[in-house]
Scaffold this motif. Sequence first.
Motif, PDB file in Angstrom:
ATOM      1  N   PRO A   1       0.797  -1.237   0.000  1.00 52.26           N
ATOM      2  CA  PRO A   1       0.000   0.000   0.000  1.00 52.26           C
ATOM      3  C   PRO A   1       0.826   1.282   0.000  1.00 52.26           C
ATOM      4  O   PRO A   1       0.339   2.338  -0.421  1.00 52.26           O
ATOM      5  CB  PRO A   1      -0.824  -0.110   1.299  1.00 52.26           C
ATOM      6  N   PHE A   2       2.085   1.231   0.481  1.00 56.20           N
ATOM      7  CA  PHE A   2       2.924   2.422   0.504  1.00 56.20           C
ATOM      8  C   PHE A   2       3.573   2.700  -0.847  1.00 56.20           C
ATOM      9  O   PHE A   2       4.050   3.821  -1.083  1.00 56.20           O
ATOM     10  CB  PHE A   2       4.012   2.282   1.576  1.00 56.20           C
ATOM     11  N   TYR A   3       3.615   1.705  -1.719  1.00 59.21           N
ATOM     12  CA  TYR A   3       4.323   1.869  -2.987  1.00 59.21           C
ATOM     13  C   TYR A   3       3.411   1.840  -4.206  1.00 59.21           C
ATOM     14  O   TYR A   3       3.667   2.545  -5.188  1.00 59.21           O
ATOM     15  CB  TYR A   3       5.407   0.788  -3.123  1.00 59.21           C
ATOM     16  N   LEU A   4       2.358   1.039  -4.157  1.00 61.64           N
ATOM     17  CA  LEU A   4       1.484   0.909  -5.320  1.00 61.64           C
ATOM     18  C   LEU A   4       0.182   1.664  -5.106  1.00 61.64           C
ATOM     19  O   LEU A   4      -0.197   1.983  -3.969  1.00 61.64           O
ATOM     20  CB  LEU A   4       1.191  -0.563  -5.606  1.00 61.64           C
ATOM     21  N   ASP A   5      -0.507   1.936  -6.188  1.00 60.31           N
ATOM     22  CA  ASP A   5      -1.779   2.651  -6.146  1.00 60.31           C
ATOM     23  C   ASP A   5      -2.779   1.914  -5.259  1.00 60.31           C
ATOM     24  O   ASP A   5      -3.067   0.732  -5.462  1.00 60.31           O
ATOM     25  CB  ASP A   5      -2.326   2.768  -7.573  1.00 60.31           C
ATOM     26  N   ASN A   6      -3.315   2.616  -4.263  1.00 61.90           N
ATOM     27  CA  ASN A   6      -4.181   1.987  -3.267  1.00 61.90           C
ATOM     28  C   ASN A   6      -5.563   1.610  -3.773  1.00 61.90           C
ATOM     29  O   ASN A   6      -6.269   0.838  -3.119  1.00 61.90           O
ATOM     30  CB  ASN A   6      -4.340   2.912  -2.043  1.00 61.90           C
ATOM     31  N   GLU A   7      -5.962   2.171  -4.901  1.00 60.06           N
ATOM     32  CA  GLU A   7      -7.263   1.811  -5.451  1.00 60.06           C
ATOM     33  C   GLU A   7      -7.167   0.631  -6.416  1.00 60.06           C
ATOM     34  O   GLU A   7      -8.117  -0.129  -6.567  1.00 60.06           O
ATOM     35  CB  GLU A   7      -7.884   3.013  -6.166  1.00 60.06           C
ATOM     36  N   CYS A   8      -6.023   0.480  -7.035  1.00 57.06           N
ATOM     37  CA  CYS A   8      -5.867  -0.535  -8.092  1.00 57.06           C
ATOM     38  C   CYS A   8      -5.262  -1.838  -7.598  1.00 57.06           C
ATOM     39  O   CYS A   8      -5.477  -2.894  -8.213  1.00 57.06           O
ATOM     40  CB  CYS A   8      -5.005   0.008  -9.226  1.00 57.06           C
ATOM     41  N   PHE A   9      -4.496  -1.792  -6.491  1.00 57.78           N
ATOM     42  CA  PHE A   9      -3.777  -2.986  -6.049  1.00 57.78           C
ATOM     43  C   PHE A   9      -3.940  -3.178  -4.547  1.00 57.78           C
ATOM     44  O   PHE A   9      -3.773  -2.236  -3.767  1.00 57.78           O
ATOM     45  CB  PHE A   9      -2.287  -2.862  -6.411  1.00 57.78           C
ATOM     46  N   HIS A  10      -4.270  -4.414  -4.168  1.00 54.20           N
ATOM     47  CA  HIS A  10      -4.514  -4.728  -2.763  1.00 54.20           C
ATOM     48  C   HIS A  10      -3.884  -6.075  -2.412  1.00 54.20           C
ATOM     49  O   HIS A  10      -3.756  -6.949  -3.262  1.00 54.20           O
ATOM     50  CB  HIS A  10      -6.012  -4.788  -2.474  1.00 54.20           C
ATOM     51  N   VAL A  11      -3.503  -6.210  -1.149  1.00 52.21           N
ATOM     52  CA  VAL A  11      -3.002  -7.474  -0.619  1.00 52.21           C
ATOM     53  C   VAL A  11      -3.961  -7.940   0.458  1.00 52.21           C
ATOM     54  O   VAL A  11      -4.308  -7.180   1.371  1.00 52.21           O
ATOM     55  CB  VAL A  11      -1.588  -7.319  -0.023  1.00 52.21           C
ATOM     56  N   ILE A  12      -4.413  -9.179   0.343  1.00 58.81           N
ATOM     57  CA  ILE A  12      -5.300  -9.752   1.355  1.00 58.81           C
ATOM     58  C   ILE A  12      -4.610 -10.932   2.017  1.00 58.81           C
ATOM     59  O   ILE A  12      -3.810 -11.629   1.389  1.00 58.81           O
ATOM     60  CB  ILE A  12      -6.655 -10.193   0.760  1.00 58.81           C
ATOM     61  N   LEU A  13      -4.873 -11.135   3.283  1.00 54.69           N
ATOM     62  CA  LEU A  13      -4.307 -12.251   4.034  1.00 54.69           C
ATOM     63  C   LEU A  13      -5.413 -13.252   4.291  1.00 54.69           C
ATOM     64  O   LEU A  13      -6.171 -13.128   5.253  1.00 54.69           O
ATOM     65  CB  LEU A  13      -3.691 -11.751   5.343  1.00 54.69           C
ATOM     66  N   GLU A  14      -5.538 -14.214   3.415  1.00 50.92           N
ATOM     67  CA  GLU A  14      -6.579 -15.233   3.517  1.00 50.92           C
ATOM     68  C   GLU A  14      -5.944 -16.616   3.547  1.00 50.92           C
ATOM     69  O   GLU A  14      -4.956 -16.872   2.848  1.00 50.92           O
ATOM     70  CB  GLU A  14      -7.539 -15.159   2.326  1.00 50.92           C
ATOM     71  N   GLY A  15      -6.523 -17.509   4.345  1.00 53.20           N
ATOM     72  CA  GLY A  15      -6.098 -18.900   4.323  1.00 53.20           C
ATOM     73  C   GLY A  15      -6.610 -19.587   3.072  1.00 53.20           C
ATOM     74  O   GLY A  15      -7.580 -19.145   2.450  1.00 53.20           O
ATOM     75  N   VAL A  16      -5.951 -20.678   2.709  1.00 53.79           N
ATOM     76  CA  VAL A  16      -6.329 -21.377   1.481  1.00 53.79           C
ATOM     77  C   VAL A  16      -7.767 -21.885   1.544  1.00 53.79           C
ATOM     78  O   VAL A  16      -8.448 -22.005   0.529  1.00 53.79           O
ATOM     79  CB  VAL A  16      -5.330 -22.523   1.196  1.00 53.79           C
TER      80      VAL A  16
END
Length: 468
Positions: free
Chosen positions: A155-170
Amino acid sequence: KKSQKNYNLLTRLAFGAGRTLTESFRLAQMEAVVLMLEEHECEWVEALGKDLHKPRFETVLCEVTPVKNEAVHAMNNLKKWMQPQPVERNLSTTLDECRVVHEPVGVVFIRGSWCSPVQMCLVPLLGAIAAGNCAILSPSEWAAHTAELLHRLVPFYLDNECFHVILEGVNDLPEVFELKFDHIFFAGKQNRLGISAAHTLTPVTLIIGGKNPCYVDRECDIGTTAQRLVWARFHNAGQSLVAPGYVLCHAQVKARLVQAMKSCLIHFYGSDPRESKSFGRLINLEVFNRVKDLLWRSGKVAVGGQVVEAEKYIAPTILTEVTESDLIMHQEVFGPVLPILTVNDVDEAITFINKQEKALCVYAYSTNTKVRPIIFETSSGSFCSNDSILQSLMVTLPFGGVGASGMGSFHGRYSFDAFSHRKSCLLRSARLECVTYLRYPPYEDHNLSLIAWASTHSQRSRGWCQIM
């Protein structure tokens, strides 16, 4: 699941607004990925050290550098990739334009693997960015420290509207997939995730892996072969999709090969690899127990075999007297264990390989050109002779599986294509109606003959656009 819906909605709105379409935006985002790696290299090394006990050397060489190479290659070639590709025309379209336009598919979902948690997240992400897509990134929860670092830094480097990281279990991913994406990239063995994607008719790129065969010919440089095999099998404690899974060698070179590999192990990791700062650990107890079970139930230990559960440590191990029916020959190891089987010649090796599921990689070590038939008489995602793994790191070669080892490919231009829709475009002129009238009713046999002739002529001139 509610937050995933929000992320999906945000990326949909951003893509719909055209935020990702310009070349300048794509270049800026790829430059930001490189900057993220360079400014936080010590943190990447620390995270992978905690997750996999991975040495700094391996993190920089096999995780950080491949991502930076992909980014630089894509930035250098993006303008060319984005340009429409003209195709040949026939007489009836002489004044028209026939071209293929690459357009982004939309919102893509990228699930990384735990064995290469940086490379297998960020390399496909770069392809998605280059192609002009929005993306949701899901790093493996097994590599928890690396996943948390991605979650914090992206979130500090890439566009916050276009790219997201989620922490989900398989186990949560099938529900996430129900949110509908335009493309899914997945690395790992989870068949039900592919089934979930199929329910929504979502195209996928799957890097599944498998048991990668390695043929060692009697005519080879034993010393060089041993060094390259040992590095490829035991780096990252054997946790690699592309490492050699088993060796097929001639009986007359088997003893020399095992001895040479034993010497290499001592040279690489010392007399006790447990004390070496260059040897990793298994990701968790689940993987540890599975590898330990395979080790104890297959063949005979020629080198290694020591285990320490408290450290998730299994010594670099070479197994001999392995048979085709042994358990280790029917499961992907993902650990520091290398089975060795014997064959009489290259033809027997080819027959053995073809009896198994199609592999992600096939390797052959020989100074004899007679082993070249392995390239053409076996099927695999990739092939490399007299080395291992390096073909999977080249940005100019496609990397992916075939059959049971996966579908689709990525790296460089192939990543751009994987996340693009190739749209056929014919830009017609309003002129030459004196030719196209032949297709209109009332139908006449004479007109049909002329059209058939034109069509036949086009087929003989490869690549001509067939529309009249």
